[in-house]
Motif scaffolding. Structure first.
Motif, PDB file in Angstrom:
ATOM      1  N   LYS A 210      -8.150  70.392  12.868  1.00  0.00           N
ATOM      2  CA  LYS A 210      -6.973  70.052  12.076  1.00  0.00           C
ATOM      3  C   LYS A 210      -5.678  70.269  12.848  1.00  0.00           C
ATOM      4  O   LYS A 210      -4.694  69.595  12.604  1.00  0.00           O
ATOM      5  CB  LYS A 210      -6.941  70.899  10.795  1.00  0.00           C
ATOM      6  CG  LYS A 210      -8.036  70.561   9.800  1.00  0.00           C
ATOM      7  CD  LYS A 210      -7.975  71.480   8.589  1.00  0.00           C
ATOM      8  CE  LYS A 210      -9.088  71.172   7.600  1.00  0.00           C
ATOM      9  NZ  LYS A 210      -9.082  72.103   6.443  1.00  0.00           N
ATOM     10  N   GLY A 211      -5.663  71.236  13.768  1.00  0.00           N
ATOM     11  CA  GLY A 211      -4.401  71.586  14.387  1.00  0.00           C
ATOM     12  C   GLY A 211      -4.328  71.429  15.887  1.00  0.00           C
ATOM     13  O   GLY A 211      -3.548  70.634  16.398  1.00  0.00           O
ATOM     14  N   SER A 212      -5.146  72.199  16.616  1.00  0.00           N
ATOM     15  CA  SER A 212      -4.918  72.311  18.046  1.00  0.00           C
ATOM     16  C   SER A 212      -5.250  71.046  18.827  1.00  0.00           C
ATOM     17  O   SER A 212      -4.685  70.820  19.897  1.00  0.00           O
ATOM     18  CB  SER A 212      -5.700  73.485  18.617  1.00  0.00           C
ATOM     19  OG  SER A 212      -7.074  73.303  18.440  1.00  0.00           O
ATOM     20  N   PHE A 213      -6.170  70.212  18.330  1.00  0.00           N
ATOM     21  CA  PHE A 213      -6.472  68.979  19.060  1.00  0.00           C
ATOM     22  C   PHE A 213      -5.250  68.072  19.107  1.00  0.00           C
ATOM     23  O   PHE A 213      -4.931  67.479  20.142  1.00  0.00           O
ATOM     24  CB  PHE A 213      -7.653  68.246  18.409  1.00  0.00           C
ATOM     25  CG  PHE A 213      -8.113  67.054  19.203  1.00  0.00           C
ATOM     26  CD1 PHE A 213      -8.891  67.212  20.327  1.00  0.00           C
ATOM     27  CD2 PHE A 213      -7.735  65.764  18.837  1.00  0.00           C
ATOM     28  CE1 PHE A 213      -9.305  66.124  21.076  1.00  0.00           C
ATOM     29  CE2 PHE A 213      -8.141  64.674  19.577  1.00  0.00           C
ATOM     30  CZ  PHE A 213      -8.929  64.858  20.701  1.00  0.00           C
ATOM     31  N   LYS A 214      -4.532  67.983  17.980  1.00  0.00           N
ATOM     32  CA  LYS A 214      -3.305  67.180  17.965  1.00  0.00           C
ATOM     33  C   LYS A 214      -2.269  67.785  18.900  1.00  0.00           C
ATOM     34  O   LYS A 214      -1.518  67.056  19.559  1.00  0.00           O
ATOM     35  CB  LYS A 214      -2.753  67.101  16.542  1.00  0.00           C
ATOM     36  CG  LYS A 214      -3.606  66.281  15.587  1.00  0.00           C
ATOM     37  CD  LYS A 214      -2.985  66.212  14.208  1.00  0.00           C
ATOM     38  CE  LYS A 214      -3.846  65.381  13.256  1.00  0.00           C
ATOM     39  NZ  LYS A 214      -3.264  65.330  11.890  1.00  0.00           N
ATOM     40  N   ARG A 215      -2.217  69.124  18.955  1.00  0.00           N
ATOM     41  CA  ARG A 215      -1.265  69.767  19.854  1.00  0.00           C
ATOM     42  C   ARG A 215      -1.635  69.523  21.313  1.00  0.00           C
ATOM     43  O   ARG A 215      -0.762  69.394  22.170  1.00  0.00           O
ATOM     44  CB  ARG A 215      -1.223  71.263  19.556  1.00  0.00           C
ATOM     45  CG  ARG A 215      -0.782  71.617  18.141  1.00  0.00           C
ATOM     46  CD  ARG A 215       0.649  71.187  17.878  1.00  0.00           C
ATOM     47  NE  ARG A 215       1.582  71.943  18.696  1.00  0.00           N
ATOM     48  CZ  ARG A 215       2.891  71.674  18.745  1.00  0.00           C
ATOM     49  NH1 ARG A 215       3.389  70.685  18.041  1.00  0.00           N
ATOM     50  NH2 ARG A 215       3.685  72.392  19.504  1.00  0.00           N
ATOM     51  N   LEU A 216      -2.929  69.466  21.608  1.00  0.00           N
ATOM     52  CA  LEU A 216      -3.355  69.147  22.972  1.00  0.00           C
ATOM     53  C   LEU A 216      -2.819  67.785  23.411  1.00  0.00           C
ATOM     54  O   LEU A 216      -2.390  67.610  24.550  1.00  0.00           O
ATOM     55  CB  LEU A 216      -4.881  69.154  23.070  1.00  0.00           C
ATOM     56  CG  LEU A 216      -5.601  70.504  23.131  1.00  0.00           C
ATOM     57  CD1 LEU A 216      -7.095  70.303  23.104  1.00  0.00           C
ATOM     58  CD2 LEU A 216      -5.190  71.283  24.369  1.00  0.00           C
ATOM     59  N   LEU A 217      -2.852  66.826  22.491  1.00  0.00           N
ATOM     60  CA  LEU A 217      -2.370  65.478  22.808  1.00  0.00           C
ATOM     61  C   LEU A 217      -0.874  65.451  23.085  1.00  0.00           C
ATOM     62  O   LEU A 217      -0.374  64.521  23.718  1.00  0.00           O
ATOM     63  CB  LEU A 217      -2.693  64.528  21.652  1.00  0.00           C
ATOM     64  CG  LEU A 217      -4.179  64.224  21.418  1.00  0.00           C
ATOM     65  CD1 LEU A 217      -4.349  63.386  20.160  1.00  0.00           C
ATOM     66  CD2 LEU A 217      -4.772  63.508  22.627  1.00  0.00           C
ATOM     67  N   LYS A 218      -0.166  66.471  22.627  1.00  0.00           N
ATOM     68  CA  LYS A 218       1.281  66.534  22.835  1.00  0.00           C
ATOM     69  C   LYS A 218       1.665  67.428  24.020  1.00  0.00           C
ATOM     70  O   LYS A 218       2.845  67.649  24.264  1.00  0.00           O
ATOM     71  CB  LYS A 218       1.963  67.055  21.571  1.00  0.00           C
ATOM     72  CG  LYS A 218       1.811  66.145  20.361  1.00  0.00           C
ATOM     73  CD  LYS A 218       2.497  66.746  19.137  1.00  0.00           C
ATOM     74  CE  LYS A 218       2.326  65.836  17.926  1.00  0.00           C
ATOM     75  NZ  LYS A 218       2.981  66.406  16.714  1.00  0.00           N
ATOM     76  N   THR A 219       0.670  67.918  24.725  1.00  0.00           N
ATOM     77  CA  THR A 219       0.928  68.836  25.830  1.00  0.00           C
ATOM     78  C   THR A 219       1.084  68.070  27.149  1.00  0.00           C
ATOM     79  O   THR A 219       0.141  67.440  27.617  1.00  0.00           O
ATOM     80  CB  THR A 219      -0.233  69.843  25.968  1.00  0.00           C
ATOM     81  OG1 THR A 219      -0.444  70.470  24.711  1.00  0.00           O
ATOM     82  CG2 THR A 219       0.081  70.892  27.018  1.00  0.00           C
ATOM     83  N   PRO A 220       2.263  68.122  27.795  1.00  0.00           N
ATOM     84  CA  PRO A 220       2.466  67.411  29.064  1.00  0.00           C
ATOM     85  C   PRO A 220       1.459  67.793  30.145  1.00  0.00           C
ATOM     86  O   PRO A 220       1.085  66.953  30.964  1.00  0.00           O
ATOM     87  CB  PRO A 220       3.893  67.829  29.458  1.00  0.00           C
ATOM     88  CG  PRO A 220       4.564  68.100  28.154  1.00  0.00           C
ATOM     89  CD  PRO A 220       3.499  68.737  27.301  1.00  0.00           C
ATOM     90  N   LEU A 221       1.019  69.065  30.163  1.00  0.00           N
ATOM     91  CA  LEU A 221       0.019  69.485  31.143  1.00  0.00           C
ATOM     92  C   LEU A 221      -1.207  68.594  31.087  1.00  0.00           C
ATOM     93  O   LEU A 221      -1.721  68.150  32.124  1.00  0.00           O
ATOM     94  CB  LEU A 221      -0.389  70.942  30.875  1.00  0.00           C
ATOM     95  CG  LEU A 221      -1.606  71.450  31.644  1.00  0.00           C
ATOM     96  CD1 LEU A 221      -1.286  71.554  33.127  1.00  0.00           C
ATOM     97  CD2 LEU A 221      -2.074  72.791  31.100  1.00  0.00           C
ATOM     98  N   ILE A 222      -1.689  68.314  29.876  1.00  0.00           N
ATOM     99  CA  ILE A 222      -2.884  67.491  29.704  1.00  0.00           C
ATOM    100  C   ILE A 222      -2.678  66.102  30.273  1.00  0.00           C
ATOM    101  O   ILE A 222      -3.505  65.580  31.031  1.00  0.00           O
ATOM    102  CB  ILE A 222      -3.275  67.406  28.213  1.00  0.00           C
ATOM    103  CG1 ILE A 222      -3.751  68.764  27.692  1.00  0.00           C
ATOM    104  CG2 ILE A 222      -4.360  66.348  27.990  1.00  0.00           C
ATOM    105  CD1 ILE A 222      -5.045  69.249  28.297  1.00  0.00           C
ATOM    106  N   TRP A 223      -1.557  65.472  29.948  1.00  0.00           N
ATOM    107  CA  TRP A 223      -1.346  64.083  30.353  1.00  0.00           C
ATOM    108  C   TRP A 223      -1.108  63.947  31.851  1.00  0.00           C
ATOM    109  O   TRP A 223      -1.520  62.959  32.464  1.00  0.00           O
ATOM    110  CB  TRP A 223      -0.197  63.469  29.557  1.00  0.00           C
ATOM    111  CG  TRP A 223      -0.612  63.275  28.127  1.00  0.00           C
ATOM    112  CD1 TRP A 223      -0.185  63.972  27.044  1.00  0.00           C
ATOM    113  CD2 TRP A 223      -1.595  62.347  27.650  1.00  0.00           C
ATOM    114  NE1 TRP A 223      -0.831  63.536  25.905  1.00  0.00           N
ATOM    115  CE2 TRP A 223      -1.698  62.541  26.253  1.00  0.00           C
ATOM    116  CE3 TRP A 223      -2.399  61.378  28.257  1.00  0.00           C
ATOM    117  CZ2 TRP A 223      -2.575  61.800  25.458  1.00  0.00           C
ATOM    118  CZ3 TRP A 223      -3.264  60.646  27.475  1.00  0.00           C
ATOM    119  CH2 TRP A 223      -3.343  60.858  26.094  1.00  0.00           C
TER     120      TRP A 223
END
Length: 416
Positions: A210-223
């Motif tokens: 519900k929460g952290s997966f969406k936050r992962l998508l917003k993390t510049p490190l990931i992209w």
């Protein structure tokens, strides 16, 4: 559990991950050599051969995020076991393909089955290995890819010459099922929900989805790591999938000689993957970006020199340098998520990052085949395209923030 027992258990986990990744990587490499006989049997041009080489990566990429989510949600051990069973069955079915269409479907499903293995394995490292040893564990896990690169050329060419491509795939699939049995005995996977992990700040699977997966998508490190992963994957899979054909058809190497020659750069990769893990665990946090940026440029230069070498010896020498820089890139790209992000999101995070490399794995063999056909058999366009992806890696790392502290679960800051 005592300290000695924990140490023994962690060593066994790393060994099992290495063994599983070794076999899954071997499964991927054999098609690069088998395609020579497959293309002759089905009378395929370079574009069609490239599509067969690529289709696996489409299925593999599709399962990166679902595979990471399944590991976070249900446990990494059952996902690892299921993945090995699945890709072993489809490896065996490859040898039974009765048409090009059937072969494409089987290879696509093979990729889907194998796609969960890497994020699940990374998740197991995150939950079982101490943080200051995770880069070394990841480097051993990843080194299986290069060990497979050592074994695949010689074993595959012997299989092809003695038994043919169909029998080869059936035998390999049967061996994979034996490894699956070993996984079931040693890792003891279960299908219980891991929601009991909710303690003092540790998220439950429901909170994760519900929460952290969406936050992962917003993390510049990931992209930024996704971009670097794509560039690295394009060069890595582009060269590994087409170099065998290039050496046979453009440089006049026989299949038997090809197997021996391709062991040399693969051995280089094994050594430097292990070295890279030790170095990365000892390096000051935040310096990864500079080593990653340098490795990207070095890859571009090395690829250019390899294709322009005047002799076979020159080609092999420069090909040996590719795994050196690839090893550092791979360890950096895949260890940063499990070192900077909480273990509860590690499966999903690595799955997201690995999408880049696997999409590149699909695009590279197919794209290179199309370019070769459009250039009337010349590899000139391929060289410049691969060099451009080295520059892309350089830029992605250059913009990477030199963070030191792990990002907080369910509250990942917008900055990378």
């Amino acid at each position: 559990m005592s300290r000695a027992a924990a140490l023994t258990n962690s060593k066994m986990i790393i060994f099992m991950l290495f063994l599983g990744n070794l076999f899954s990587s071997f499964d991927r490499f054999v098609i690069n050599y088998g395609i020579v006989q497959i293309s002759d049997e089905f009378q395929l041009n370079a574009s069609a051969s490239g599509f067969i080489l690529s289709i696996f990566f489409l299925g593999y990429a599709i399962m990166q995020v679902p595979g990471g989510w399944l590991s976070d949600r249900f446990g990494e051990k059952i996902v690892l076991f299921s993945s090995i069973v699945g890709f072993s069955l489809f490896t065996a079915l490859t040898g039974l393909a009765w048409s090009v269409t059937a072969l494409l479907i089987i290879r696509l499903l093979f990729g889907v089955a194998e796609g969960s293995f890497f994020p699940a394995g990374s998740k197991l490292i995150s939950t079982s290995i101490e943080e200051n040893k995770r880069s070394r564990a990841m480097s051993i896990f990843l080194s299986a890819l290069t060990v497979a690169g050592v074994a695949a050329p010689i074993l595959t060419t012997v299989f092809l010459v003695q038994l043919g491509w169909r029998t080869m795939f059936i035998i390999i699939g049967g061996c994979g099922l034996c490894i699956a049995v070993l996984y079931w005995i040693v890792l003891k996977p279960n299908i219980k929900n891991q929601s009991t992990r909710s303690k003092t700040g540790v998220a439950t699977p429901e909170q994760l989805t519900k929460g952290s997966f969406k936050r992962l998508l917003k993390t510049p490190l990931i992209w930024r790591l996704v971009i670097a992963s794509f560039g690295y994957g394009f060069i890595s899979w582009g060269t590994s999938s087409w170099i065998p054909t290039y050496l046979v058809k453009e440089r006049g190497i026989s299949l038997s000689s090809l197997g021996l020659l391709q062991m040399i750069p693969a051995l280089t990769g094994v050594i430097f993957f292990l070295i890279a893990g030790v170095i990365m665990d000892k390096m000051k946090s935040g310096t990864e970006k500079w080593l990653g940026a340098f490795s990207g440029i070095a890859l571009a230069v090395t690829v250019y020199l390899m294709f322009h070498a005047e002799t076979i010896t020159g080609v092999i020498v420069f090909q040996c340098l590719i795994p050196v820089f690839s090893a550092f890139l791979s360890v950096i790209i895949y260890s940063l998520p499990i070192k900077r992000l909480p273990e509860e999101t590690s499966g999903s995070a690595v799955g997201l990052v690995n999408i880049g490399a696997q999409v590149a794995g699909f695009a590279a063999p197919l794209g290179i085949g199309l370019i070769i056909d459009s250039f009337n058999g010349s590899y000139d366009g391929v060289v410049w395209l691969l060099c451009a992806f080295g520059l892309l890696i350089f830029l992605s790392f250059l913009t990477l923030q030199s963070g030191r502290k792990p990002l907080a679960i369910l509250n990942i800051p917008e900055g990378g």
